[in-house]
Motif scaffolding. Structure first.
Motif, PDB file in Angstrom:
ATOM      1  N   SER A   1       0.817  -1.211   0.000  1.00  0.00           N
ATOM      2  CA  SER A   1       0.000   0.000   0.000  1.00  0.00           C
ATOM      3  C   SER A   1       0.855   1.267   0.000  1.00  0.00           C
ATOM      4  CB  SER A   1      -0.952   0.010   1.192  1.00  0.00           C
ATOM      5  OG  SER A   1      -0.248   0.026   2.419  1.00  0.00           O
ATOM      6  N   SER A   2       1.953   1.264   0.746  1.00  0.00           N
ATOM      7  CA  SER A   2       2.794   2.466   0.791  1.00  0.00           C
ATOM      8  C   SER A   2       3.337   2.806  -0.585  1.00  0.00           C
ATOM      9  CB  SER A   2       3.953   2.273   1.779  1.00  0.00           C
ATOM     10  OG  SER A   2       3.489   2.264   3.106  1.00  0.00           O
ATOM     11  N   ALA A   3       3.831   1.801  -1.304  1.00  0.00           N
ATOM     12  CA  ALA A   3       4.370   2.054  -2.651  1.00  0.00           C
ATOM     13  C   ALA A   3       3.276   2.522  -3.605  1.00  0.00           C
ATOM     14  CB  ALA A   3       5.037   0.788  -3.186  1.00  0.00           C
ATOM     15  N   LEU A   4       2.097   1.894  -3.522  1.00  0.00           N
ATOM     16  CA  LEU A   4       1.007   2.286  -4.412  1.00  0.00           C
ATOM     17  C   LEU A   4       0.496   3.685  -4.080  1.00  0.00           C
ATOM     18  CD1 LEU A   4      -0.902  -1.109  -4.481  1.00  0.00           C
ATOM     19  CD2 LEU A   4       0.323  -0.059  -6.390  1.00  0.00           C
ATOM     20  N   LEU A   5       0.435   4.015  -2.811  1.00  0.00           N
ATOM     21  CA  LEU A   5       0.001   5.356  -2.430  1.00  0.00           C
ATOM     22  C   LEU A   5       1.017   6.411  -2.856  1.00  0.00           C
ATOM     23  CD1 LEU A   5      -1.508   4.560   1.056  1.00  0.00           C
ATOM     24  CD2 LEU A   5      -2.737   5.614  -0.848  1.00  0.00           C
ATOM     25  N   ARG A   6       2.302   6.102  -2.717  1.00  0.00           N
ATOM     26  CA  ARG A   6       3.311   7.064  -3.188  1.00  0.00           C
ATOM     27  C   ARG A   6       3.172   7.307  -4.684  1.00  0.00           C
ATOM     28  NH1 ARG A   6       6.557   4.737   0.940  1.00  0.00           N
ATOM     29  NH2 ARG A   6       7.299   3.088  -0.450  1.00  0.00           N
ATOM     30  N   SER A   7       2.868   6.257  -5.426  1.00  0.00           N
ATOM     31  CA  SER A   7       2.661   6.415  -6.863  1.00  0.00           C
ATOM     32  C   SER A   7       1.467   7.316  -7.153  1.00  0.00           C
ATOM     33  CB  SER A   7       2.468   5.045  -7.508  1.00  0.00           C
ATOM     34  OG  SER A   7       2.206   5.164  -8.891  1.00  0.00           O
ATOM     35  N   ALA A   8       0.383   7.137  -6.388  1.00  0.00           N
ATOM     36  CA  ALA A   8      -0.797   7.983  -6.576  1.00  0.00           C
ATOM     37  C   ALA A   8      -0.499   9.434  -6.211  1.00  0.00           C
ATOM     38  CB  ALA A   8      -1.955   7.449  -5.730  1.00  0.00           C
ATOM     39  N   PHE A   9       0.250   9.637  -5.137  1.00  0.00           N
ATOM     40  CA  PHE A   9       0.641  10.991  -4.762  1.00  0.00           C
ATOM     41  C   PHE A   9       1.494  11.633  -5.849  1.00  0.00           C
ATOM     42  CE2 PHE A   9      -0.900   9.920  -0.607  1.00  0.00           C
ATOM     43  CZ  PHE A   9      -1.116  11.128   0.043  1.00  0.00           C
ATOM     44  N   ARG A  10       2.451  10.885  -6.380  1.00  0.00           N
ATOM     45  CA  ARG A  10       3.299  11.430  -7.446  1.00  0.00           C
ATOM     46  C   ARG A  10       2.466  11.826  -8.656  1.00  0.00           C
ATOM     47  NH1 ARG A  10       7.015   7.248  -6.033  1.00  0.00           N
ATOM     48  NH2 ARG A  10       6.167   5.888  -7.650  1.00  0.00           N
ATOM     49  N   ARG A  11       1.504  11.000  -8.980  1.00  0.00           N
ATOM     50  CA  ARG A  11       0.663  11.259 -10.145  1.00  0.00           C
ATOM     51  C   ARG A  11      -0.120  12.541  -9.989  1.00  0.00           C
ATOM     52  NH1 ARG A  11      -3.597   6.706 -12.335  1.00  0.00           N
ATOM     53  NH2 ARG A  11      -4.832   8.033 -13.764  1.00  0.00           N
ATOM     54  N   LEU A  12      -0.635  12.796  -8.798  1.00  0.00           N
ATOM     55  CA  LEU A  12      -1.465  13.965  -8.579  1.00  0.00           C
ATOM     56  C   LEU A  12      -0.658  15.205  -8.224  1.00  0.00           C
ATOM     57  CD1 LEU A  12      -4.377  12.277  -6.617  1.00  0.00           C
ATOM     58  CD2 LEU A  12      -4.501  13.247  -8.918  1.00  0.00           C
ATOM     59  N   LEU A  13       0.454  15.007  -7.519  1.00  0.00           N
ATOM     60  CA  LEU A  13       1.303  16.144  -7.163  1.00  0.00           C
ATOM     61  C   LEU A  13       2.286  16.516  -8.273  1.00  0.00           C
ATOM     62  CD1 LEU A  13       2.247  15.203  -3.478  1.00  0.00           C
ATOM     63  CD2 LEU A  13       0.858  17.154  -4.184  1.00  0.00           C
ATOM     64  N   LYS A  14       2.508  15.565  -9.189  1.00  0.00           N
ATOM     65  CA  LYS A  14       3.534  15.731 -10.231  1.00  0.00           C
ATOM     66  C   LYS A  14       4.860  16.083  -9.565  1.00  0.00           C
ATOM     67  CE  LYS A  14       0.173  17.133 -13.707  1.00  0.00           C
ATOM     68  NZ  LYS A  14      -0.282  18.166 -14.647  1.00  0.00           N
ATOM     69  N   TYR A  15       5.187  15.268  -8.584  1.00  0.00           N
ATOM     70  CA  TYR A  15       6.307  15.557  -7.694  1.00  0.00           C
ATOM     71  C   TYR A  15       6.909  14.259  -7.247  1.00  0.00           C
ATOM     72  CZ  TYR A  15       8.697  17.797  -3.716  1.00  0.00           C
ATOM     73  OH  TYR A  15       9.630  18.277  -2.835  1.00  0.00           O
ATOM     74  N   GLN A  16       8.213  14.205  -7.111  1.00  0.00           N
ATOM     75  CA  GLN A  16       8.894  12.987  -6.691  1.00  0.00           C
ATOM     76  C   GLN A  16       8.766  12.814  -5.189  1.00  0.00           C
ATOM     77  OE1 GLN A  16      10.256  10.830  -8.856  1.00  0.00           O
ATOM     78  NE2 GLN A  16      10.602   9.391  -7.177  1.00  0.00           N
ATOM     79  N   VAL A  17       8.080  11.747  -4.766  1.00  0.00           N
ATOM     80  CA  VAL A  17       7.955  11.487  -3.324  1.00  0.00           C
ATOM     81  C   VAL A  17       8.406  10.058  -3.058  1.00  0.00           C
ATOM     82  CG1 VAL A  17       6.115  13.124  -2.906  1.00  0.00           C
ATOM     83  CG2 VAL A  17       5.529  10.796  -3.588  1.00  0.00           C
TER      84      VAL A  17
END
Length: 367
Positions: free
Chosen positions: A351-367
């Motif tokens: 879940s952590s990896a998938l959530l980071r991917s979703a955050f990156r997609r919406l923030l357009k930012y490397q997290v």
């Protein structure tokens, strides 16, 4: 992105102290209820360690005494008022419910629970389809709907194609935390005062009139009076909304006979997973924590047949408690239950990896 000069005032301490570390992105977490806040806190832990990302929490308008304010204070989060939140531009809004968040100016990540019987629900368990469609109709800012299981995504895509196009699998961060913390079982049992040879029973109740606490008025007392060893412990965990809906004094009054019989009512501010990790067996209803217990492989007895509820398939086929028979005799028949991770999430431990991917997609930012 919020401009840095705006960051100095709305989210400081009122005296213009401002930030110490440079903030490039601000994520707003909208907490509609205590239960939602617990889930969202697990979810944002996937990104809150990232440099230059500030996570801010807010609570939308709701009934007085809903417990959200106490939850936010106990979680030691940075909080802003709803009035301030609706005036600002954020880089991302994260919520467990679509209700009311259309007034916020940001991309949205909705982290909903499962979709048993094709349902997409808000924080009160009501259909959230109309509210999600209103968010889609805003135009401009993107929206993602994060769900725990690929089966959930397929159901949404089939039943609600417009919403399904925005649906992604993000796993279940709360269940992943539970699995991770299960390795601390002996330490948690010691913290709860359980002796090494003692057995721990946990009674779980969701909310509403169909819940264990709602339907079985004397079941807690009967379980409390069940014959058990001197070293055994019994705990009861109620959905936070039970406390909110009836008040602490009334809940304690209704459970007085059970408490006199030795059952410990877990207060709502205690981390919900402690008792579950320590448990040797569980008596529960259709709530998500009962589903977690079964998925983790705990021996589970249901207070009522699972076919009464449009709930997760993980509960179907589990034995139902017979109050006329001795509890321990029934428990002996269900020991050795095998874990059912795959029925809770199609992405266990991810879940952590998938959530980071979703955050990156919406923030357009490397997290």
């Amino acid at each position: 992105m919020i401009e840095q000069d705006k960051w100095l005032v709305p989210y400081g301490n009122g005296g213009g102290v401002g930030y110490t570390r440079a903030v490039d992105r601000v994520v707003l977490v909208v907490v509609h209820s205590v239960a939602a806040g617990q889930r969202l806190a697990d979810a944002v832990s996937a990104v809150e360690e990232a440099a230059s990302i500030q996570v801010v929490f807010t609570r939308p308008p709701g009934p007085h005494g809903d417990g959200v304010g106490d939850f936010l204070r106990s979680a030691a989060v940075l909080e802003t008022s709803w009035q301030q939140a609706v005036r600002e531009r954020f880089d991302l809004v994260v919520s467990a419910s679509p209700t009311g968040i259309g007034v916020l100016d940001a991309p949205v990540l909705l982290l909903l629970g499962g979709t048993a019987s094709g349902r997409l629900v808000d924080h009160q368990g009501r259909s959230g389809v109309a509210a999600i469609r209103r968010l889609l109709g805003r135009g401009g800012d993107p929206l993602l709907v994060g769900l725990p299981h690929r089966d959930d995504v397929e159901v949404v895509r089939e039943d609600f194609p417009d919403i399904g196009r925005q649906a992604i699998v993000v796993g279940d961060p709360s269940f992943d935390r539970l699995v991770h913390m299960a390795g601390r079982r002996e330490a948690v049992r010691a913290e709860l005062g359980v002796q090494p040879h003692g057995r721990v029973g946990v009674v779980l109740s969701s909310r509403g009139p169909e819940s264990l606490f709602g339907r079985s008025h004397d079941l807690l007392a009967r379980i409390g009076r069940s014959r058990r060893g001197q070293a055994d412990r019994l705990f009861c965990q109620l959905h936070p909304d039970v406390w909110v809906g009836h008040g602490r004094r009334q809940v304690l009054a209704w459970s007085a006979a059970a408490r006199r019989a030795g059952l410990v009512i877990v207060p709502p501010w205690r981390d919900w997973l402690d008792a579950l990790i320590a448990a040797d067996y569980v008596v529960g209803d259709h709530g998500v924590v009962t589903c977690y217990a079964a998925a983790l492989g705990k021996p589970v007895l249901l207070a009522h047949p699972a076919d009464r509820w449009p709930t997760d398939a993980v509960l179907h086929g589990l034995p139902v408690l017979d109050p006329s028979k001795k509890l321990y005799a029934q428990l002996a028949a269900i020991t050795g239950t095998r874990p059912r991770y795959h029925q809770i999430t199609s992405a266990p431990h991810r879940s952590s990896a998938l959530l980071r991917s979703a955050f990156r997609r919406l923030l357009k930012y490397q997290v």
